[in-house]
Each structure stands twice: as C-alpha cells, then as structure tokens.
Design a protein around this motif. Structure first.
Motif, short mmCIF file in Angstrom:
data_model
loop_
_atom_site.label_atom_id
_atom_site.label_comp_id
_atom_site.label_asym_id
_atom_site.label_seq_id
_atom_site.Cartn_x
_atom_site.Cartn_y
_atom_site.Cartn_z
N LEU A 16 38.70 43.75 46.59
CA LEU A 16 37.75 42.64 46.69
C LEU A 16 37.97 41.86 47.99
O LEU A 16 37.00 41.41 48.61
CB LEU A 16 37.87 41.73 45.47
CG LEU A 16 36.81 40.65 45.31
CD1 LEU A 16 35.39 41.22 45.36
CD2 LEU A 16 37.04 39.87 44.02
N GLU A 17 39.20 41.73 48.42
CA GLU A 17 39.48 41.07 49.70
C GLU A 17 38.87 41.88 50.87
O GLU A 17 38.32 41.30 51.80
CB GLU A 17 40.98 40.87 49.91
CG GLU A 17 41.54 39.72 49.11
CD GLU A 17 40.82 38.40 49.40
OE1 GLU A 17 40.66 38.03 50.58
OE2 GLU A 17 40.40 37.75 48.42
N ARG A 20 35.18 41.27 50.93
CA ARG A 20 34.88 39.96 51.55
C ARG A 20 35.04 40.03 53.07
O ARG A 20 34.26 39.44 53.82
CB ARG A 20 35.78 38.88 50.95
CG ARG A 20 35.39 38.54 49.52
CD ARG A 20 36.20 37.37 48.98
NE ARG A 20 35.80 37.08 47.62
CZ ARG A 20 36.61 37.09 46.58
NH1 ARG A 20 37.91 37.35 46.73
NH2 ARG A 20 36.17 36.81 45.37
N ASN A 34 30.11 39.56 43.57
CA ASN A 34 30.96 40.38 42.72
C ASN A 34 32.25 39.62 42.43
O ASN A 34 32.71 38.81 43.22
CB ASN A 34 31.28 41.70 43.42
CG ASN A 34 31.61 42.81 42.46
OD1 ASN A 34 31.72 42.61 41.26
ND2 ASN A 34 31.78 44.01 43.00
N THR A 35 32.84 39.91 41.26
CA THR A 35 34.08 39.26 40.86
C THR A 35 35.10 40.32 40.45
O THR A 35 34.74 41.47 40.17
CB THR A 35 33.87 38.31 39.67
OG1 THR A 35 33.51 39.09 38.51
CG2 THR A 35 32.80 37.27 39.96
N LEU A 36 36.32 39.92 40.38
CA LEU A 36 37.38 40.80 39.91
C LEU A 36 37.10 41.28 38.49
O LEU A 36 37.27 42.45 38.17
CB LEU A 36 38.73 40.08 40.00
CG LEU A 36 39.97 40.91 39.74
CD1 LEU A 36 40.05 42.11 40.67
CD2 LEU A 36 41.21 40.04 39.89
N MET A 39 34.45 43.95 38.55
CA MET A 39 34.99 45.21 39.09
C MET A 39 35.88 45.90 38.07
O MET A 39 35.86 47.13 37.96
CB MET A 39 35.72 44.95 40.40
CG MET A 39 34.79 44.54 41.53
SD MET A 39 35.67 44.23 43.08
CE MET A 39 36.07 45.90 43.57
#
Length: 148
Positions: A16-17, A20, A34-36, A39
């Motif tokens: 996710l990083e 971004r 999107n979020t952790l 995912m």
C-alpha cells in the motif's frame, strides 16, 4: 541482492505504501481510496481477485507487481498487470525487469495468452522500458470506467 517472491498478507502494508508512492509520482495521490482492510479481503479472502509479487532487498520490500486475470473474447485468458512499482531510490537498477519478467512467467505458467497493462502517455521512462519488450501500445482504444 534482490529477491523476487510471491506477496503475502504481511506484505500488504508495504504494498500500500508503494501504491501511494506511485500515486504521488502520477500526480493523483488524492485518488487512492484503497485500504489495508480492502486489500486483505480482496487478496486473501474467500475469493481473491488479485495476486502480487514483491522485490525484496535486505528484508525490505522495494518493488512489486500486482496482477489479476481477465478474459478476452478475442484472445482468451490474459494476465492484467495493474501496477509495476519500484520505489524511487531503487529505480534504474533492473528491479522492474525482474518483476516484469516474473509476471510474464506467472501468466505463461497459468496458460494465459498474453499480458495487458496501461501506461500514462507522459511516463517516458516506463514507455521506454516497455518498448524494450516490443510491447504494442494502442492509440485507438479509449479507457473507460465507472465508479460505484
């Protein structure tokens, strides 16, 4: 030394990083919703819809390839490369090639007839990278989407 391996649930925060970081590079940071949790469910729930591989150096993830399967009525099963990301400080060192080649290998092993992806028309480094593979870049198709 760079290791390419299948991504795990524990790798999702780093993934996710990277997503971004790519959004910032593409001047679209505000569009990442999107979020952790999403995912985790979408990649490791009962019906996973994506897979990913990571590039790791010294126990740190420095790149990833995220993909999923699609079906073409003309071509059959295809692997779709959603994102190929290498953290900025490690670009130009061959990590993208390792990830791209492994993604191709995953597609071939699964019986896919080819791979598809998108690239922004201003992203010259990426375009030049894909040209090394003799990738076809189509100008006549427009990308369309609906947000729900």
């Amino acid at each position: 030394m760079t290791t390419i391996r299948q991504g795990t649930k524990e790798d999702l925060p780093a993934a996710l990083e990277l997503i971004r970081e790519l959004a910032i590079y593409e001047k679209a940071e505000d569009q990442v919703s999107n979020t952790l949790e999403m995912m985790e469910q979408d990649g490791f729930g009962d019906h996973p819809v994506f897979g990913f591989i990571v590039a790791e150096e010294n126990n740190k993830i420095v790149g990833m390839s995220m993909y999923y399967w699609r079906y073409s009525t003309w071509k059959g099963k295809r692997i779709y490369l959603e994102d190929l990301i290498v953290t900025e400080s490690r670009r130009g060192l061959g990590i993208g090639k390792l990830l791209f080649d492994e993604t191709i290998a995953i597609g071939k092993a699964a019986g896919a007839t080819g791979m598809m992806w998108q690239v922004l028309d201003w992203n010259e480094p990426a375009i030049n990278f894909y040209k090394k593979y003799n990738a076809k870049m189509e100008e006549e198709w427009l990308n369309c989407h609906l947000d729900f």
